[in-house]
Design a protein around this motif. Structure first.
Motif, PDB file in Angstrom:
ATOM      1  N   SER A 125       0.741   5.884  -0.243  1.00  0.00           N
ATOM      2  CA  SER A 125      -0.044   7.117  -0.340  1.00  0.00           C
ATOM      3  C   SER A 125       0.894   8.312  -0.177  1.00  0.00           C
ATOM      4  O   SER A 125       2.045   8.184   0.250  1.00  0.00           O
ATOM      5  CB  SER A 125      -1.126   7.166   0.749  1.00  0.00           C
ATOM      6  OG  SER A 125      -0.535   7.168   2.036  1.00  0.00           O
ATOM      7  N   THR A 126       0.380   9.460  -0.538  1.00  0.00           N
ATOM      8  CA  THR A 126       1.065  10.722  -0.260  1.00  0.00           C
ATOM      9  C   THR A 126       0.334  11.394   0.892  1.00  0.00           C
ATOM     10  O   THR A 126      -0.878  11.658   0.801  1.00  0.00           O
ATOM     11  CB  THR A 126       1.076  11.642  -1.490  1.00  0.00           C
ATOM     12  OG1 THR A 126       1.745  10.973  -2.567  1.00  0.00           O
ATOM     13  CG2 THR A 126       1.788  12.940  -1.183  1.00  0.00           C
TER      14      THR A 126
ATOM     15  N   GLU B  86       5.871  10.890   0.951  1.00  0.00           N
ATOM     16  CA  GLU B  86       5.424   9.714   0.209  1.00  0.00           C
ATOM     17  C   GLU B  86       5.663   8.478   1.075  1.00  0.00           C
ATOM     18  O   GLU B  86       6.785   8.228   1.524  1.00  0.00           O
ATOM     19  CB  GLU B  86       6.184   9.586  -1.108  1.00  0.00           C
ATOM     20  CG  GLU B  86       5.877  10.707  -2.092  1.00  0.00           C
ATOM     21  CD  GLU B  86       6.614  10.534  -3.402  1.00  0.00           C
ATOM     22  OE1 GLU B  86       7.394   9.562  -3.526  1.00  0.00           O
ATOM     23  OE2 GLU B  86       6.419  11.358  -4.303  1.00  0.00           O
TER      24      GLU B  86
ATOM     25  N   ARG C   4       0.856  -1.188   0.000  1.00  0.00           N
ATOM     26  CA  ARG C   4       0.000   0.000   0.000  1.00  0.00           C
ATOM     27  C   ARG C   4       0.889   1.233   0.000  1.00  0.00           C
ATOM     28  O   ARG C   4       2.058   1.171   0.391  1.00  0.00           O
ATOM     29  CB  ARG C   4      -0.944   0.013   1.203  1.00  0.00           C
ATOM     30  CG  ARG C   4      -0.263  -0.038   2.553  1.00  0.00           C
ATOM     31  CD  ARG C   4      -1.271  -0.009   3.681  1.00  0.00           C
ATOM     32  NE  ARG C   4      -0.633  -0.276   4.959  1.00  0.00           N
ATOM     33  CZ  ARG C   4      -1.268  -0.208   6.141  1.00  0.00           C
ATOM     34  NH1 ARG C   4      -2.542   0.131   6.178  1.00  0.00           N
ATOM     35  NH2 ARG C   4      -0.636  -0.479   7.261  1.00  0.00           N
TER      36      ARG C   4
ATOM     37  N   ARG D 239       5.251   4.300   1.467  1.00  0.00           N
ATOM     38  CA  ARG D 239       5.034   3.023   0.798  1.00  0.00           C
ATOM     39  C   ARG D 239       5.356   1.883   1.764  1.00  0.00           C
ATOM     40  O   ARG D 239       6.369   1.941   2.472  1.00  0.00           O
ATOM     41  CB  ARG D 239       5.923   2.883  -0.436  1.00  0.00           C
ATOM     42  CG  ARG D 239       5.545   3.777  -1.620  1.00  0.00           C
ATOM     43  CD  ARG D 239       6.525   3.588  -2.766  1.00  0.00           C
ATOM     44  NE  ARG D 239       7.857   4.040  -2.391  1.00  0.00           N
ATOM     45  CZ  ARG D 239       8.976   3.368  -2.660  1.00  0.00           C
ATOM     46  NH1 ARG D 239       8.916   2.200  -3.294  1.00  0.00           N
ATOM     47  NH2 ARG D 239      10.152   3.854  -2.310  1.00  0.00           N
TER      48      ARG D 239
END
Length: 423
Positions: A109-110, A116, A107, A118
């Motif tokens: 997202s920012t 960022e 998964r 991850r």
């Protein structure tokens, strides 16, 4: 020497190979998929080329087992031939063809602040595997662990020592010739139980242990290890035939689950039948099972059928791994679930029904690694699930549950990327 007194010489030898595995794992973590796949193909080719060497070693193991009076079924698991060696090689090639789990983003997202985030798959590092009898596990485990970026320490049974030594020697040479450290695959040295116990105590050097074998082996590793353990499957699997079952379909499923292969953990060991269909179903299913050579250990209702052996409480908790099955009539689905929760090993349990509400209730209430609806328990398998490879079937609830493929041979870490961010 008592079981509680470590043999420091054995422990030192095990720690030495574990240290080498740790160094090899550090290098392997940087290997590309192409490099790992090339090594797997080289291992496969080397196994086929070294077939005579492997088979000669295996013949000595088989002869020793037969001389010791080992059960025929165990000797068969131990025995290799040209086709089984070829199958081991093909298994390595199959693993090479699978996607590499390392680096997969689980998964990401920012964040609102621009960071960022991850979560990515990474190798465990060093995996120890303690297993019984079958030397084909040696190649399978080595290939799966390597593809997922892990070094592996293999501790097979003494009955397969010559076979495993020959196989690991071939795999190590192929890894080295492919440019990987040969210590990505090692046998745990020594004989007897103490080397396995030393492996269980190698916390900090070994990241995870996986036992593969019978209930005694699994229980010993789980109870005695200080290294984290992924508990694999003893299979007391159930088939419940509901009041709304298609009875013809139910007979076929019960027969397949019990008889398609009896000595495996996903074979059915217990049959439950709703009382509303018992009068019609019991004579049919008992007859079909007996024609297939199965001994039915049943409750009072089942015992009314000719040839049924009265069941004990112990029977309902057994993993037979033979042509035997326990059986009982239950008053309703709730009683079936209660019975399964009491006796099931949490591996695979199935319901046969045409009722969607009954199926949904069963799926929600039965707490097993796999719950099947109108399907045989024999489908709980990494290959059948389309995973391509399987190290075992986990019956625990942490990290991995059910058939364990390549992703289950990894952990994850978070990668956070910023641009001068400070908190």
């Amino acid at each position: 020497m008592t079981a509680t007194t470590p043999d420091h010489g054995v422990e030192a030898a095990v720690h030495q190979v574990a240290g080498r595995a740790r160094a090899a794992a550090t290098e392997l973590a940087l290997a590309t998929r192409a490099r790992k796949d090339a090594a797997l193909h080289a291992m496969a080719d080397a196994l086929v080329g070294a077939g005579p060497e492997v088979l000669a070693a295996n013949a000595e193991d088989v002869a020793a087992a037969e001389a010791a009076g080992t059960a025929t079924a165990i000797v068969d698991r131990l025995r290799l031939d040209v086709s089984r060696v070829a199958a081991m090689a093909e298994g390595l090639r199959d693993v090479a063809g699978l996607p590499d789990p390392v680096g997969e983003v689980v998964r990401g997202s920012t964040l609102a602040n621009g960071l960022e985030l991850r979560q990515v798959r990474v190798p465990f590092g060093v995996i120890g595997i303690i297993y019984e009898a079958r030397p084909n596990v040696t190649a399978d485990a080595a290939g799966i662990c390597l593809k997922a970026g892990n070094a592996v320490l293999l501790r097979g049974s003494s009955s397969a020592l010559r076979s495993n030594t020959a196989i690991v020697g071939v795999l190590r040479r192929a890894a080295r010739d492919s440019g990987l450290p040969e210590d990505v695959v090692q046998l745990v040295p020594g004989e007897g139980h103490e080397p396995a116990k030393a492996l269980m105590r190698a916390r900090g050097l070994v990241d995870v242990l996986i036992p593969r074998g019978g209930a005694g082996l699994i229980r010993s590793v789980v109870e005695e290890s200080t290294v984290p353990v992924i508990e694999t499957g003893v299979g007391n699997c159930h088939v419940y035939v509901d009041a709304e079952a298609d009875l013809e379909q139910a007979v076929a499923i019960v027969l397949n689950a019990k008889t398609q292969r009896t000595s495996v953990c996903n074979a059915a060991e217990s049959l439950l039948v709703h009382r509303d269909v018992a009068d019609e179903f019991l004579p049919r299913v008992v007859s079909a099972l007996q024609e297939a050579g199965v001994t039915v250990h049943g409750d009072e209702t089942f015992a009314a059928c000719d040839g049924v052996v009265p069941a004990t409480d112990e029977d309902y908790g057994r993993e037979y791994l033979s042509l035997d099955i326990s059986a009982a009539v239950v008053p309703d689905l709730g009683a079936a679930v209660e019975h399964i929760r009491r006796y099931s090993s949490g591996h695979s349990d199935a319901i046969v029904t045409r009722s969607q509400p009954a199926a949904r209730r069963f799926v929600a209430a039965v707490d097993s690694a796999a719950v099947l609806v109108n399907a045989s328990t024999r489908f709980t398998d990494g290959g059948e699930f389309g995973f391509g490879a399987e190290i075992g079937i986990s019956t625990q609830k942490l990290h991995a549950r059910g058939p364990m493929g390549l992703p289950e041979m990894t952990s994850t870490k978070y990668v956070v990327t910023g641009d001068g961010h400070v908190r």
